[in-house]
Design a protein around this motif. Structure first.
Motif, PDB file in Angstrom:
ATOM      1  N   ARG A 295       0.829  -1.190   0.000  1.00  0.00           N
ATOM      2  CA  ARG A 295       0.000   0.000   0.000  1.00  0.00           C
ATOM      3  C   ARG A 295       0.874   1.255   0.000  1.00  0.00           C
ATOM      4  O   ARG A 295       1.997   1.260   0.525  1.00  0.00           O
ATOM      5  N   ASP A 296       0.306   2.287  -0.571  1.00  0.00           N
ATOM      6  CA  ASP A 296       0.985   3.562  -0.729  1.00  0.00           C
ATOM      7  C   ASP A 296       0.544   4.485   0.402  1.00  0.00           C
ATOM      8  O   ASP A 296      -0.656   4.707   0.594  1.00  0.00           O
ATOM      9  N   PHE A 297       1.514   5.047   1.149  1.00  0.00           N
ATOM     10  CA  PHE A 297       1.208   5.933   2.262  1.00  0.00           C
ATOM     11  C   PHE A 297       1.867   7.293   2.065  1.00  0.00           C
ATOM     12  O   PHE A 297       2.994   7.394   1.566  1.00  0.00           O
ATOM     13  N   LEU A 298       1.139   8.331   2.483  1.00  0.00           N
ATOM     14  CA  LEU A 298       1.624   9.703   2.367  1.00  0.00           C
ATOM     15  C   LEU A 298       1.551  10.373   3.722  1.00  0.00           C
ATOM     16  O   LEU A 298       0.532  10.285   4.416  1.00  0.00           O
ATOM     17  N   ASN A 299       2.633  11.049   4.107  1.00  0.00           N
ATOM     18  CA  ASN A 299       2.646  11.837   5.331  1.00  0.00           C
ATOM     19  C   ASN A 299       2.190  13.246   4.975  1.00  0.00           C
ATOM     20  O   ASN A 299       2.855  13.947   4.207  1.00  0.00           O
TER      21      ASN A 299
ATOM     22  N   ASN B 126       4.665  -3.054   2.474  1.00  0.00           N
ATOM     23  CA  ASN B 126       4.142  -4.383   2.190  1.00  0.00           C
ATOM     24  C   ASN B 126       3.248  -4.819   3.344  1.00  0.00           C
ATOM     25  O   ASN B 126       3.692  -4.867   4.494  1.00  0.00           O
ATOM     26  N   LEU B 127       2.006  -5.137   3.026  1.00  0.00           N
ATOM     27  CA  LEU B 127       1.047  -5.517   4.058  1.00  0.00           C
ATOM     28  C   LEU B 127       0.359  -6.834   3.671  1.00  0.00           C
ATOM     29  O   LEU B 127      -0.796  -6.848   3.255  1.00  0.00           O
ATOM     30  N   PRO B 128       1.055  -7.946   3.827  1.00  0.00           N
ATOM     31  CA  PRO B 128       0.405  -9.232   3.546  1.00  0.00           C
ATOM     32  C   PRO B 128      -0.775  -9.499   4.466  1.00  0.00           C
ATOM     33  O   PRO B 128      -1.611 -10.350   4.175  1.00  0.00           O
ATOM     34  N   GLU B 129      -0.851  -8.747   5.597  1.00  0.00           N
ATOM     35  CA  GLU B 129      -1.986  -8.914   6.511  1.00  0.00           C
ATOM     36  C   GLU B 129      -3.316  -8.586   5.844  1.00  0.00           C
ATOM     37  O   GLU B 129      -4.381  -9.043   6.298  1.00  0.00           O
ATOM     38  N   LEU B 130      -3.280  -7.785   4.772  1.00  0.00           N
ATOM     39  CA  LEU B 130      -4.526  -7.408   4.105  1.00  0.00           C
ATOM     40  C   LEU B 130      -5.100  -8.513   3.224  1.00  0.00           C
ATOM     41  O   LEU B 130      -6.259  -8.444   2.822  1.00  0.00           O
ATOM     42  N   ARG B 131      -4.278  -9.522   2.945  1.00  0.00           N
ATOM     43  CA  ARG B 131      -4.778 -10.625   2.122  1.00  0.00           C
ATOM     44  C   ARG B 131      -5.889 -11.363   2.866  1.00  0.00           C
ATOM     45  O   ARG B 131      -5.820 -11.559   4.081  1.00  0.00           O
ATOM     46  N   HIS B 132      -6.920 -11.744   2.129  1.00  0.00           N
ATOM     47  CA  HIS B 132      -8.091 -12.430   2.689  1.00  0.00           C
ATOM     48  C   HIS B 132      -8.898 -11.518   3.615  1.00  0.00           C
ATOM     49  O   HIS B 132      -9.574 -12.000   4.528  1.00  0.00           O
ATOM     50  N   HIS B 133      -8.827 -10.208   3.386  1.00  0.00           N
ATOM     51  CA  HIS B 133      -9.581  -9.273   4.205  1.00  0.00           C
ATOM     52  C   HIS B 133     -10.356  -8.275   3.341  1.00  0.00           C
ATOM     53  O   HIS B 133      -9.899  -7.893   2.271  1.00  0.00           O
ATOM     54  N   PHE B 134     -11.520  -7.865   3.843  1.00  0.00           N
ATOM     55  CA  PHE B 134     -12.190  -6.681   3.320  1.00  0.00           C
ATOM     56  C   PHE B 134     -11.602  -5.496   4.081  1.00  0.00           C
ATOM     57  O   PHE B 134     -11.547  -5.514   5.314  1.00  0.00           O
ATOM     58  N   VAL B 135     -11.166  -4.482   3.378  1.00  0.00           N
ATOM     59  CA  VAL B 135     -10.683  -3.275   4.045  1.00  0.00           C
ATOM     60  C   VAL B 135     -11.859  -2.318   4.191  1.00  0.00           C
ATOM     61  O   VAL B 135     -12.423  -1.844   3.200  1.00  0.00           O
ATOM     62  N   PHE B 136     -12.250  -2.051   5.429  1.00  0.00           N
ATOM     63  CA  PHE B 136     -13.403  -1.201   5.689  1.00  0.00           C
ATOM     64  C   PHE B 136     -13.058   0.285   5.602  1.00  0.00           C
ATOM     65  O   PHE B 136     -13.719   1.054   4.929  1.00  0.00           O
ATOM     66  N   GLU B 137     -12.000   0.699   6.350  1.00  0.00           N
ATOM     67  CA  GLU B 137     -11.757   2.126   6.510  1.00  0.00           C
ATOM     68  C   GLU B 137     -10.411   2.340   7.193  1.00  0.00           C
ATOM     69  O   GLU B 137      -9.878   1.434   7.837  1.00  0.00           O
ATOM     70  N   SER B 138      -9.856   3.541   7.027  1.00  0.00           N
ATOM     71  CA  SER B 138      -8.718   3.982   7.827  1.00  0.00           C
ATOM     72  C   SER B 138      -9.250   4.955   8.876  1.00  0.00           C
ATOM     73  O   SER B 138     -10.056   5.827   8.557  1.00  0.00           O
TER      74      SER B 138
END
Length: 264
Positions: free
Chosen positions: A30-34, A44-56
């Motif tokens: 994922r791309d992050f901006l300060n 790199n966020l392999p934790e997002l695999r097999h997940h629905f991303v709801f919100e930040s």
């Protein structure tokens, strides 16, 4: 890793926002901006695999739902710490109603606000037009807000409180009783449009000060949109128009998210 570290505010990814991602690369990185320094990083966020991303959340944490267990999870994208919350199905239906048809609806949820409510271990999610649910990691299910007659137009977690904008004014979520309820925190003297598409509203955290941003003008016209900024005076229980935010700018996305940053 220790799951409780996700809720430790000392390690929150302050001022970092996650940018939109191509669907083909959705789980790899994922791309992050300060927004303060304009620094740009790939994570790199392999934790997002097999997940629905709801919100930040407004604090930079990622709220997601496991497609296999349906547990809602809170991820710190910089420390990679995870906190597990109850089955997301219980945000929609009673615990006994967990069946595949209901679980499939989780991927359709549009979470528009998320953050701590009452304390750092209690997470509140605002989704749909009238729905709010809260939970702690050790809970069996999510607690849900009962029927609320007004549309919840925007929400923001600030200083341990979960604030919402409705047609009636600025409300705060009361979690101390048997039932969740929204109570008045500040009246919006100029009022809000009854039909939600005639204007948009956003809540912004200005270093601990609650700010209401209103945009005027229908999106279906060619007329320029007018923005109004109001300070939410929680002590006087009213909103006060202001002509500036102490040298800062507010960016509002098409999805309704607001970001406050210093002008350079």
């Amino acid at each position: 890793m220790h799951a409780h570290n996700t809720l430790d505010r000392r390690f929150y990814p302050w001022r970092w926002i996650m940018l939109s991602q191509a669907s083909s690369d959705v789980w790899k990185r994922r791309d992050f901006l300060n927004i303060s320094t304009t620094e740009h990083i790939w994570v790199n966020l392999p934790e997002l695999r097999h997940h629905f991303v709801f919100e930040s959340t407004s604090d930079g944490l990622i709220v997601m739902c496991d497609k296999r267990t349906y547990a809602v999870r809170l991820l710190n994208p910089l420390t990679r710490q995870l906190t597990v919350f109850p089955d997301g199905t219980t945000m929609l239906y009673p615990l006994k109603s967990r069946i595949t048809m209901y679980r499939n609806r989780l991927q359709e949820i549009q979470v528009t606000g998320a953050g701590p409510a009452y304390d750092s271990s209690t997470m509140a999610l605002h989704f749909g037009v009238r729905r709010i649910a809260i939970a702690q990691p050790a809970a069996e299910e999510w607690r849900k807000l009962g029927y609320f007659k007004s549309w919840i137009r925007a929400s923001l977690s600030l200083a341990g409180c979960f604030y919402c904008v409705t047609e009636e004014g600025i409300m705060v979520l009361d979690v101390t009783g048997k039932w969740l309820r929204l109570v008045m925190a500040a009246e919006e003297e100029q009022g809000l449009e009854k039909w939600p598409y005639q204007d948009t509203v956003n809540l912004v955290d200005n270093d601990g000060e609650l700010i209401l941003v209103k945009s005027k003008g229908a999106s279906t016209t060619d007329l320029p949109t007018k923005y109004e900024v109001h300070q939410v005076d929680l002590h006087a229980r009213k909103t006060v128009p202001t002509h500036g935010i102490r040298g800062r700018a507010v960016f509002v996305s098409g999805q309704g998210q607001s970001i406050l940053t210093k002008l350079t």
